[in-house]
Design a protein around this motif. Structure first.
Motif, PDB file in Angstrom:
ATOM      1  N   ILE A 400       0.894  -1.181   0.082  1.00 46.96           N
ATOM      2  CA  ILE A 400       0.082   0.163  -0.001  1.00 46.96           C
ATOM      3  C   ILE A 400       0.836   1.329  -0.102  1.00 46.96           C
ATOM      4  O   ILE A 400       1.622   1.463   0.996  1.00 46.96           O
ATOM      5  CB  ILE A 400      -1.052  -0.095   1.295  1.00 46.96           C
ATOM      6  CG1 ILE A 400      -1.960  -1.368   1.257  1.00 46.96           C
ATOM      7  CG2 ILE A 400      -1.717   1.171   1.143  1.00 46.96           C
ATOM      8  CD1 ILE A 400      -2.762  -1.579   2.397  1.00 46.96           C
ATOM      9  N   GLY A 403      -1.674   5.035  -0.064  1.00 41.59           N
ATOM     10  CA  GLY A 403      -3.220   4.641  -0.286  1.00 41.59           C
ATOM     11  C   GLY A 403      -3.316   3.933  -1.232  1.00 41.59           C
ATOM     12  O   GLY A 403      -4.606   3.405  -1.787  1.00 41.59           O
ATOM     13  N   GLU A 404      -2.532   3.764  -2.272  1.00 40.71           N
ATOM     14  CA  GLU A 404      -2.734   3.024  -3.487  1.00 40.71           C
ATOM     15  C   GLU A 404      -2.216   1.394  -3.534  1.00 40.71           C
ATOM     16  O   GLU A 404      -1.155   1.205  -2.871  1.00 40.71           O
ATOM     17  CB  GLU A 404      -2.165   3.509  -4.777  1.00 40.71           C
ATOM     18  CG  GLU A 404      -2.635   4.708  -5.113  1.00 40.71           C
ATOM     19  CD  GLU A 404      -3.870   5.095  -6.039  1.00 40.71           C
ATOM     20  OE1 GLU A 404      -4.322   3.941  -6.111  1.00 40.71           O
ATOM     21  OE2 GLU A 404      -4.560   6.052  -6.288  1.00 40.71           O
ATOM     22  N   ASN A 405      -3.033   0.614  -3.933  1.00 35.18           N
ATOM     23  CA  ASN A 405      -2.729  -0.693  -3.761  1.00 35.18           C
ATOM     24  C   ASN A 405      -1.924  -1.113  -5.013  1.00 35.18           C
ATOM     25  O   ASN A 405      -1.873  -1.077  -6.121  1.00 35.18           O
ATOM     26  CB  ASN A 405      -3.772  -1.834  -3.852  1.00 35.18           C
ATOM     27  CG  ASN A 405      -4.926  -1.848  -2.788  1.00 35.18           C
ATOM     28  OD1 ASN A 405      -4.128  -1.241  -1.763  1.00 35.18           O
ATOM     29  ND2 ASN A 405      -6.018  -2.349  -2.718  1.00 35.18           N
TER      30      ASN A 405
END
Length: 505
Positions: A400, A403-405
């Motif tokens: 992560i 906040g992005e996977n």
């Protein structure tokens, strides 16, 4: 209700097809009739050592005919097989032997040094393979030993320890029923041909290797057994031994293609089962272009090998998919207790008669992993609008970043598309701004002069900026387990070492 039983598998197979070849290995071809006789003789001998129904018998063995015979002999006594990973340290082996409460350890003399170091730490009886030389039925009075005639599908056949990605490994309980339904589900999906020969170059202590032996005796299929994986030897055996099916993982298949002297494999090779995690699309597309019949599959120790497999009908239309559940199984994608729709990523959960009943002496872990009959795999994936599963990554490997996977398998696939990249592994590194960022470990092809800047530029054209590795380490090899699966948890350890003061980048 009467307990459901069936005839003991090897005895029944020897009755039905005694002259059919069971195993090709160690320079021999052994029929099911001969295998049955050998297993019974070994069972009498083991009974003489005190092995009784319900005992846990551990095997520290290489892939060889004796290992196959021992697996059936232990079952003939109603005892439980505990295959041990031969790559473990003496301390790790001792822990597993004590945890599983083994009564007997049988070991290959190749691992004599390990056994010498652990023998004072365990309470079980220890037997070297050399003690089994010349075993014959006369060494034990047959009338005093009752071999198993029938099996109950709910009886435990094997305890296989998981790799233990976090904490201590757990002993997965696999019943006869788990193995039975795994074999039947596989046959319903792949079909069963009279001339099928399954090459086993995966270790027999791993569920992928062991399951091939179970399918062999249940379906009457010949196993071509290799003591270890060697790509050149495998390629030669496919032609010479008329192999029709082989099970591999990505690194193995890549090595096979690198050493393949012809454009294609012989037509009798009808199935290359590819497991071990998400496969890079460049590899899958290369196989499609060369008419190599790769069927991606998905499974775990807890599902007695595969539980989702791409069927022959969909191999071209669904490149990259692991397929649909085997006939007896069910599949769902969930997140925060809610079932996900088509294309939505969540945790893969599965259910079916090939799913374990739990872990040995680990009620807490069992209750956490199995809820209402559903096994929570810890893997991430999604199903498309047609119900095909796409495995994205391990939940524990998810990065992560801001906040992005970021899914390591996706980044690895992009890296592997570069012609100079032989192997790639991606993991997370701590970052003060983004929390974590992806970093990559690369093994280049021989003679390549690839730089970090070139590879970063290459990825920038193919991945969103937050997915591009922020650091690339060139290494001679990647950490892998005995089945050649990439060990990302060890990559994380390498990152920590690289970040130590004075470490060489």
């Amino acid at each position: 209700m009467t307990e459901q039983t069936m005839p003991f598998w090897l005895k029944q197979r020897a009755l039905l097809t005694p002259g059919r070849t069971a195993v090709v290995g160690d320079g021999e071809q052994v029929t099911f009739g001969e295998l049955n006789q050998r297993a019974r003789r070994l069972a009498y001998f083991l009974a003489g050592l005190g092995v009784r129904r319900g005992d846990h018998v551990a095997l520290l063995m290489t892939n060889r005919l004796l290992t196959v015979e021992l697996i059936h002999a232990i079952s003939y006594l109603g005892a439980v097989i505990v295959p041990l990973n031969t790559r473990l340290t003496p301390a790790e082996l001792a822990w597993q032997l004590n945890d599983v409460e083994a009564s007997l350890l049988i070991y290959d003399t190749a691992y004599g040094d390990k056994v010498e170091q652990l023998k004072d730490e365990v309470s079980c009886q220890i037997c070297a393979d050399s003690q089994l030389d010349g075993v014959n039925a006369g060494q034990v009075d047959d009338h005093q030993v009752s071999l198993v005639e029938h099996i109950a599908l709910d009886d435990v056949h094997t305890i296989i320890y998981t790799s233990g990605t976090t904490g201590r490994p757990k002993g997965t309980l696999l019943t006869f029923g788990n193995h039975w339904w795994s074999a039947i589900g596989s046959s319903l999906n792949l079909g069963l041909h009279a001339d099928d020969r399954w090459l086993c170059c995966l270790p027999l202590f791993h569920v992928s290797g062991l399951s091939i032996l179970m399918r062999s005796v249940i379906c009457g299929m010949t196993v071509v057994l290799h003591d270890k994986f060697d790509p050149q030897r495998v390629n030669e055996a496919i032609g010479r031994d008329k192999v029709t099916i082989i099970s591999v993982v990505t690194a193995m298949l890549t090595a096979m293609l690198d050493t393949l002297s012809t454009e294609r494999y012989p037509e009798h090779l009808r199935c290359v089962l590819l497991g071990g995690g998400p496969a890079p699309l460049p590899l899958l597309k290369a196989c499609v272009s060369r008419s190599i019949p790769v069927y991606q599959t998905y499974g775990l120790t807890e599902t007695a090998s595969q539980i989702v497999t791409l069927s022959p009908d969909d191999i071209l239309a669904k490149v990259g998919s692991a397929g649909k559940p085997l006939f007896p199984a069910q599949l769902r994608i969930v997140s925060d207790g809610q079932e996900m729709g088509a294309g939505q990523i969540g945790e893969i959960i599965v259910k079916g008669p090939n799913v374990t009943k739990g872990y040995y002496k680990r009620e807490d872990a069992t209750a956490q992993a199995i809820q209402d009959g559903w096994l929570y795999t810890g893997d991430l994936g999604y199903v498309d609008e047609d119900g095909f599963l796409y495995v994205v990554d391990r939940r524990n490997d998810l990065i992560i970043s801001g906040g992005e996977n970021v899914y390591p398998a996706e980044v690895e696939s992009a890296l592997l598309a570069h012609p100079d990249v032989k192997e790639a592994g991606v993991t997370a590194a701590p970052d003060p701004k983004w929390g974590a960022v992806p970093v990559a470990f690369i093994v280049t092809r021989e003679g390549a002069t690839l730089t970090e800047a070139e590879l970063v530029a290459y990825c920038t054209q193919r991945l969103a900026r937050y997915k591009v590795p922020k650091k690339i380490y060139f290494v001679s090899q990647l950490p892998r387990n005995a089945s050649n699966k990439l060990l990302r948890r060890e990559l994380r350890s390498l990152v920590q070492q690289e970040r130590q003061p004075g470490a060489q980048g």
